[in-house]
Motif scaffolding. Sequence first.
Motif, short mmCIF file in Angstrom:
data_model
loop_
_atom_site.label_atom_id
_atom_site.label_comp_id
_atom_site.label_asym_id
_atom_site.label_seq_id
_atom_site.Cartn_x
_atom_site.Cartn_y
_atom_site.Cartn_z
N GLU A 354 28.03 39.15 -9.74
CA GLU A 354 27.19 40.40 -9.80
C GLU A 354 27.34 40.76 -11.43
O GLU A 354 28.18 41.11 -11.98
N CYS B 82 11.55 37.53 -16.80
CA CYS B 82 12.81 37.59 -15.97
C CYS B 82 12.92 36.40 -15.05
O CYS B 82 12.05 36.29 -14.36
N ASN B 84 15.10 36.24 -12.92
CA ASN B 84 15.69 36.80 -11.42
C ASN B 84 16.62 35.52 -11.03
O ASN B 84 16.87 35.23 -9.93
N THR B 87 21.29 37.47 -9.80
CA THR B 87 21.00 38.66 -9.59
C THR B 87 21.39 39.12 -8.08
O THR B 87 21.19 40.28 -7.61
N GLY B 91 18.76 40.65 -6.04
CA GLY B 91 17.44 39.80 -6.67
C GLY B 91 17.08 38.86 -5.50
O GLY B 91 15.65 38.55 -5.63
N GLU B 123 19.14 39.46 -15.29
CA GLU B 123 18.30 40.93 -15.25
C GLU B 123 17.64 40.96 -13.86
O GLU B 123 17.01 40.04 -13.56
N TYR B 124 17.45 42.40 -13.59
CA TYR B 124 16.78 42.42 -12.03
C TYR B 124 15.31 42.55 -12.50
O TYR B 124 14.80 43.09 -13.66
#
Lengths: 405, 405
Positions: A354, B82, B84, B87, B91, B123-124
Amino acid sequence: MKKGIKAITKGSILSPKGFSADGVHAGMRYAKKDVGVIVSDTPASCAAVYTTNLFQAAPLKVTMESIEQAGLVQAVIVNSACANACTGERGLADAYKMRELTARKFNIKENHVAVASTGVIGEYLPMDKIEKGIAGLSPGAAESNAESFQTAILTTDLVMKKSCFSAVIDGKTVVMGGAAKGSGMIHPNMATMLAFVTTDANIASDHLSAALKEVTNRTFNQITVDGDTSTNDMVLVMANGKAGNEALSPEHRDWPLFVELLAESCESLAKQIAKDGEGATKLIEVNVTGAADNYDGNMIAKQIVGSNLVKTAVYGADANWGRIICAIGQSSASLNPAAVDISIGPIKMLSKSEPQPFSEQEATEYLNNDFIQIFVDIHSGAGAGKAWGCDLTYDYIKINASYRT
Amino acid sequence: MKKGIKAITKGSILSPKGFSADGVHAGMRYAKKDVGVIVSDTPASCAAVYTTNLFQAAPLKVTMESIEQAGLVQAVIVNSACANACTGERGLADAYKMRELTARKFNIKENHVAVASTGVIGEYLPMDKIEKGIAGLSPGAAESNAESFQTAILTTDLVMKKSCFSAVIDGKTVVMGGAAKGSGMIHPNMATMLAFVTTDANIASDHLSAALKEVTNRTFNQITVDGDTSTNDMVLVMANGKAGNEALSPEHRDWPLFVELLAESCESLAKQIAKDGEGATKLIEVNVTGAADNYDGNMIAKQIVGSNLVKTAVYGADANWGRIICAIGQSSASLNPAAVDISIGPIKMLSKSEPQPFSEQEATEYLNNDFIQIFVDIHSGAGAGKAWGCDLTYDYIKINASYRT
């Protein structure tokens, strides 16, 4: 450093008893020295490991033949500027000729001579220059002689690579020196670039060979500059026994200490090669823990340090850990994708897979150092691994877009 | 091009009957479009291949789940900026949410929606922007709609990648269009980057899947930009049957023609991706013949085209064939090191592993083209292979030293 091993800061290949060396400018390179030799006063036990590239260069074949005869070497002759690789029958004849000229010059047996070459692939050796170079060699035991040798073996390297360590074995001080060249086409597999280790330890060549193979796997084979394995890689160790210790073997009580002495030497040279990779500005060290076994740990570490995307991110001081995890995911290691920790230097970026909040500014500051450590914990077992490499920069492109011209 | 296959120069993913598409700027990228969709009028047979990276991104999991249900897909929703990937649970929930929003918007079943993402790892997704983007989609069948989609899926790509071919199957014209994105982290293994193929062929998803797997191995899996296999690679084919041909299967007399139609589409997209690799100025194609089998041929070709040293030499127009043979020697292919031929373009440089005289000027002139072909004959069997890549340039470093910032 392991207990019992001492670094000799100003030492070199000439610090162990009974070795001399030299390097001269034979005219293959514009101004730099390009032919070098290491000579032992007496024939030394010898072990070597070689590139696994299918197109092994001619000098490797000649060196193998010499060592296979009796495991003894008294002189190793080296040239830079021309690799004498992919040069067919003529190249092989040239390598034999280098051996013959060296044997005659130093009045030793031909099969006590090892031969090594480094430089451009596919060009023939200019034998007139080689002959002139060998004739001009005048080995001595001074520090300047070691430097002449160390300079003569370099190609695009910017700095000399050398090492020196000692350990007390049987109450005798055993000294081990090393010299290497690296720079480009560095991605050793089982063997590596040119590296020469001298020691006055007393040890038979078969035991020396076993120690070298084990040590190479966790030192030279764990560095990469550009993912390409050269045709000329060779590590050669000469042990002339002048320290006077009882002959070493795996049964000797100081065997583990000797192996670590060799490992310390090889790791030191390997890291110097990685740090001076073509165009490099930073040394990168990847430490993997929690792998299923050491094999997996080493494989993951080398996959990370070999990624062009990780290397460019380190160059740009960009804490892009996504590229690190992408590299991990490409390895064939067994791991749980949900249980990976990643830190860049002291900064934790991923915990149990994470993303963790971190200060970009702090990360950039760390990444502006010239020694970058990456830590990865796989949480899958007790295995560990380490690998070393360098950043990928504009200068790598500059150097390699016109290497021959 | 294979007999029976016709290129449709101005065609796209919207040339086959019954498809519409769109792309919008949802605000994740500064100005460019970043959310796109392809919609089929009716549920289409679907097949996909995915990255073998252990850290498969969340959208891939959702897409797999959709396709596994019944082999049908009616819409594929894609975002750039992004990835995803890495995540975690959040995610995955975000990818499910993308699927749900798309299903609701187009009034179709959730498991008829495929989801794809590309961009920064770790990154979310900014879900407010994704939601706004999906709401703003307004698919149509005009050429401008295809362009909107093609633009929305790009990251550091400089140009859109698209393909369109047709073949007559059962007396019916079957059309196949494609759109792809590539650029960096390109070293597909079993599956690849984002590529979407539409066709109006009538074919069940299991047969479509078999054809896609076979074709992917010799097209997308044979390109490399930088040796890194992304977490998000996906190729997805939708076949809606509107051409009206009798359902295709390996027993159908036109099966080989259909497989070649798919291969032509995938090879075209794959080459466009290689040519537009990050920082690239040249497309490199390596042709290997005389390999023990096709597997060896493909492996050798990919090893050569993936070598940083070959890539920089091509950039610098330096006919350094030594780097090509070095790359060949690193592969695990079975070959005789004394029987290799190498040509760069029309210029023979190595014959039976012996260097051939050639004009450096002529070689430099050839290497200044923007399409470079390398030919290697191993003389070990009837196997062949091809691979595509690009040169390694200053701009690759520039782009990747600061990708996130």
